[in-house]
Scaffold this motif. Structure first.
Motif, PDB file in Angstrom:
ATOM      1  N   ILE A 129      15.193  40.018  40.851  1.00  0.00           N
ATOM      2  CA  ILE A 129      16.397  40.530  40.959  1.00  0.00           C
ATOM      3  C   ILE A 129      16.659  41.790  41.971  1.00  0.00           C
ATOM      4  O   ILE A 129      16.017  42.769  41.874  1.00  0.00           O
ATOM      5  CB  ILE A 129      17.177  40.797  39.751  1.00  0.00           C
ATOM      6  N   PHE A 130      17.370  41.657  43.219  1.00  0.00           N
ATOM      7  CA  PHE A 130      17.488  42.770  44.173  1.00  0.00           C
ATOM      8  C   PHE A 130      18.591  43.383  43.857  1.00  0.00           C
ATOM      9  O   PHE A 130      18.524  44.729  43.991  1.00  0.00           O
ATOM     10  CB  PHE A 130      17.561  41.917  45.479  1.00  0.00           C
ATOM     11  N   HIS A 131      19.813  42.975  43.531  1.00  0.00           N
ATOM     12  CA  HIS A 131      20.941  43.597  43.308  1.00  0.00           C
ATOM     13  C   HIS A 131      21.915  42.846  42.764  1.00  0.00           C
ATOM     14  O   HIS A 131      21.886  41.818  42.882  1.00  0.00           O
ATOM     15  CB  HIS A 131      21.710  44.045  44.634  1.00  0.00           C
ATOM     16  N   SER A 132      22.970  43.593  41.845  1.00  0.00           N
ATOM     17  CA  SER A 132      23.935  42.727  41.368  1.00  0.00           C
ATOM     18  C   SER A 132      24.881  42.351  42.148  1.00  0.00           C
ATOM     19  O   SER A 132      24.966  42.914  43.354  1.00  0.00           O
ATOM     20  CB  SER A 132      24.482  43.744  40.078  1.00  0.00           C
ATOM     21  N   ALA A 133      25.839  41.256  41.877  1.00  0.00           N
ATOM     22  CA  ALA A 133      26.926  40.552  42.837  1.00  0.00           C
ATOM     23  C   ALA A 133      28.183  40.864  42.041  1.00  0.00           C
ATOM     24  O   ALA A 133      28.202  40.577  41.086  1.00  0.00           O
ATOM     25  CB  ALA A 133      26.646  39.451  43.341  1.00  0.00           C
ATOM     26  N   HIS A 134      29.140  41.091  42.873  1.00  0.00           N
ATOM     27  CA  HIS A 134      30.428  41.321  42.451  1.00  0.00           C
ATOM     28  C   HIS A 134      31.137  39.853  42.824  1.00  0.00           C
ATOM     29  O   HIS A 134      31.172  39.551  43.959  1.00  0.00           O
ATOM     30  CB  HIS A 134      31.439  42.472  43.097  1.00  0.00           C
ATOM     31  N   LEU A 135      31.403  38.783  41.819  1.00  0.00           N
ATOM     32  CA  LEU A 135      31.993  37.590  42.137  1.00  0.00           C
ATOM     33  C   LEU A 135      33.491  37.563  42.085  1.00  0.00           C
ATOM     34  O   LEU A 135      33.849  38.150  40.892  1.00  0.00           O
ATOM     35  CB  LEU A 135      31.327  36.445  41.612  1.00  0.00           C
ATOM     36  N   ILE A 136      34.350  37.186  42.894  1.00  0.00           N
ATOM     37  CA  ILE A 136      35.693  36.937  42.781  1.00  0.00           C
ATOM     38  C   ILE A 136      36.030  35.284  42.844  1.00  0.00           C
ATOM     39  O   ILE A 136      35.661  34.693  43.591  1.00  0.00           O
ATOM     40  CB  ILE A 136      36.521  37.386  43.848  1.00  0.00           C
ATOM     41  N   PRO A 137      36.608  34.828  41.451  1.00  0.00           N
ATOM     42  CA  PRO A 137      36.767  33.489  41.373  1.00  0.00           C
ATOM     43  C   PRO A 137      37.852  32.966  42.589  1.00  0.00           C
ATOM     44  O   PRO A 137      38.759  33.796  42.818  1.00  0.00           O
ATOM     45  CB  PRO A 137      37.378  33.141  40.130  1.00  0.00           C
ATOM     46  N   VAL A 138      37.747  31.783  42.893  1.00  0.00           N
ATOM     47  CA  VAL A 138      38.561  31.245  43.843  1.00  0.00           C
ATOM     48  C   VAL A 138      39.684  30.367  43.096  1.00  0.00           C
ATOM     49  O   VAL A 138      39.281  29.488  42.362  1.00  0.00           O
ATOM     50  CB  VAL A 138      37.883  30.290  44.820  1.00  0.00           C
ATOM     51  N   TYR A 139      40.975  31.054  42.710  1.00  0.00           N
ATOM     52  CA  TYR A 139      41.828  30.820  41.708  1.00  0.00           C
ATOM     53  C   TYR A 139      42.466  29.369  41.906  1.00  0.00           C
ATOM     54  O   TYR A 139      42.706  28.602  40.807  1.00  0.00           O
ATOM     55  CB  TYR A 139      42.784  31.775  41.577  1.00  0.00           C
ATOM     56  N   GLY A 140      42.806  29.279  42.881  1.00  0.00           N
ATOM     57  CA  GLY A 140      43.601  27.780  43.274  1.00  0.00           C
ATOM     58  C   GLY A 140      45.289  28.125  43.159  1.00  0.00           C
ATOM     59  O   GLY A 140      45.627  29.168  43.264  1.00  0.00           O
ATOM     60  N   THR A 141      46.193  27.250  42.706  1.00  0.00           N
ATOM     61  CA  THR A 141      47.557  27.356  42.802  1.00  0.00           C
ATOM     62  C   THR A 141      47.979  27.421  41.272  1.00  0.00           C
ATOM     63  O   THR A 141      49.220  27.627  41.062  1.00  0.00           O
ATOM     64  CB  THR A 141      48.264  26.320  43.525  1.00  0.00           C
ATOM     65  N   ASP A 142      47.419  27.129  40.338  1.00  0.00           N
ATOM     66  CA  ASP A 142      47.860  26.851  39.036  1.00  0.00           C
ATOM     67  C   ASP A 142      47.838  28.289  38.301  1.00  0.00           C
ATOM     68  O   ASP A 142      46.998  29.008  38.466  1.00  0.00           O
ATOM     69  CB  ASP A 142      47.184  26.061  38.218  1.00  0.00           C
ATOM     70  N   LEU A 185      47.102  30.664  35.348  1.00  0.00           N
ATOM     71  CA  LEU A 185      45.843  30.660  34.517  1.00  0.00           C
ATOM     72  C   LEU A 185      46.385  30.985  33.093  1.00  0.00           C
ATOM     73  O   LEU A 185      47.297  31.865  32.834  1.00  0.00           O
ATOM     74  CB  LEU A 185      45.024  31.813  34.733  1.00  0.00           C
ATOM     75  N   PRO A 186      46.107  30.292  32.082  1.00  0.00           N
ATOM     76  CA  PRO A 186      46.427  30.751  30.533  1.00  0.00           C
ATOM     77  C   PRO A 186      46.021  32.129  30.233  1.00  0.00           C
ATOM     78  O   PRO A 186      44.877  32.537  30.583  1.00  0.00           O
ATOM     79  CB  PRO A 186      45.681  29.552  29.794  1.00  0.00           C
ATOM     80  N   LEU A 187      46.905  32.686  29.479  1.00  0.00           N
ATOM     81  CA  LEU A 187      46.514  33.913  28.839  1.00  0.00           C
ATOM     82  C   LEU A 187      45.183  34.000  27.909  1.00  0.00           C
ATOM     83  O   LEU A 187      44.666  35.292  27.780  1.00  0.00           O
ATOM     84  CB  LEU A 187      47.706  34.424  27.906  1.00  0.00           C
ATOM     85  N   GLU A 188      44.830  32.782  27.419  1.00  0.00           N
ATOM     86  CA  GLU A 188      43.508  32.917  26.598  1.00  0.00           C
ATOM     87  C   GLU A 188      42.411  33.136  27.360  1.00  0.00           C
ATOM     88  O   GLU A 188      41.140  33.526  26.962  1.00  0.00           O
ATOM     89  CB  GLU A 188      43.557  31.597  25.947  1.00  0.00           C
ATOM     90  N   ILE A 189      42.487  32.880  28.658  1.00  0.00           N
ATOM     91  CA  ILE A 189      41.047  33.042  29.347  1.00  0.00           C
ATOM     92  C   ILE A 189      40.816  34.694  29.590  1.00  0.00           C
ATOM     93  O   ILE A 189      41.429  35.484  30.152  1.00  0.00           O
ATOM     94  CB  ILE A 189      41.334  32.483  30.968  1.00  0.00           C
ATOM     95  N   LYS A 190      39.421  34.943  29.444  1.00  0.00           N
ATOM     96  CA  LYS A 190      39.098  36.058  29.364  1.00  0.00           C
ATOM     97  C   LYS A 190      37.807  36.431  30.373  1.00  0.00           C
ATOM     98  O   LYS A 190      37.526  35.303  30.858  1.00  0.00           O
ATOM     99  CB  LYS A 190      38.408  36.716  27.949  1.00  0.00           C
ATOM    100  N   SER A 191      37.474  37.451  30.779  1.00  0.00           N
ATOM    101  CA  SER A 191      36.559  37.790  31.688  1.00  0.00           C
ATOM    102  C   SER A 191      35.192  37.059  31.299  1.00  0.00           C
ATOM    103  O   SER A 191      34.289  36.273  32.275  1.00  0.00           O
ATOM    104  CB  SER A 191      36.115  39.065  31.924  1.00  0.00           C
ATOM    105  N   HIS A 192      34.766  36.880  30.034  1.00  0.00           N
ATOM    106  CA  HIS A 192      33.508  36.076  29.678  1.00  0.00           C
ATOM    107  C   HIS A 192      33.568  34.642  29.933  1.00  0.00           C
ATOM    108  O   HIS A 192      32.709  33.840  29.575  1.00  0.00           O
ATOM    109  CB  HIS A 192      32.935  36.558  28.287  1.00  0.00           C
ATOM    110  N   HIS A 193      34.633  33.985  30.077  1.00  0.00           N
ATOM    111  CA  HIS A 193      35.036  32.720  30.283  1.00  0.00           C
ATOM    112  C   HIS A 193      34.744  32.141  31.765  1.00  0.00           C
ATOM    113  O   HIS A 193      34.723  31.182  32.025  1.00  0.00           O
ATOM    114  CB  HIS A 193      36.388  32.261  30.061  1.00  0.00           C
ATOM    115  N   VAL A 194      34.931  33.407  32.873  1.00  0.00           N
ATOM    116  CA  VAL A 194      34.900  32.931  34.149  1.00  0.00           C
ATOM    117  C   VAL A 194      33.865  32.100  34.827  1.00  0.00           C
ATOM    118  O   VAL A 194      34.295  31.117  35.535  1.00  0.00           O
ATOM    119  CB  VAL A 194      34.987  34.337  34.916  1.00  0.00           C
ATOM    120  N   LEU A 195      32.647  32.439  34.171  1.00  0.00           N
ATOM    121  CA  LEU A 195      31.455  31.367  35.149  1.00  0.00           C
ATOM    122  C   LEU A 195      31.682  29.973  34.333  1.00  0.00           C
ATOM    123  O   LEU A 195      31.086  29.184  35.288  1.00  0.00           O
ATOM    124  CB  LEU A 195      30.307  32.154  34.801  1.00  0.00           C
TER     125      LEU A 195
END
Length: 69
Positions: free
Chosen positions: A23-36, A38-48
């Protein structure tokens, strides 16, 4: 920014165990959201598990900018 997506083989997600020394370095990933909306139930640990395409933020910090430049 670059776009990345999870690796797959024959339409199955490909996982691999890597040694921590590779592992060389961590990466900051930003999701490509789309047009819909998002439900409020989605938390950061669901993103991947929910999103399949991400931007790599090379401007997250000074070191990431130097590596990705």
């Amino acid at each position: 920014m670059w776009m990345v997506e999870p690796s797959s083989v024959d339409d199955h997600t490909h996982f691999a165990v890597i040694h921590v020394d590779t592992i060389f370095h961590s990466a900051h990933l930003i999701p490509v959201y789309g047009t819909d909306i998002l439900p409020l139930e989605i938390k950061s640990h669901h993103v991947l598990n929910i999103f399949t395409l991400f931007y790599v933020n090379k401007y997250a910090d000074h070191h990431a900018f130097e590596i990705a430049a």
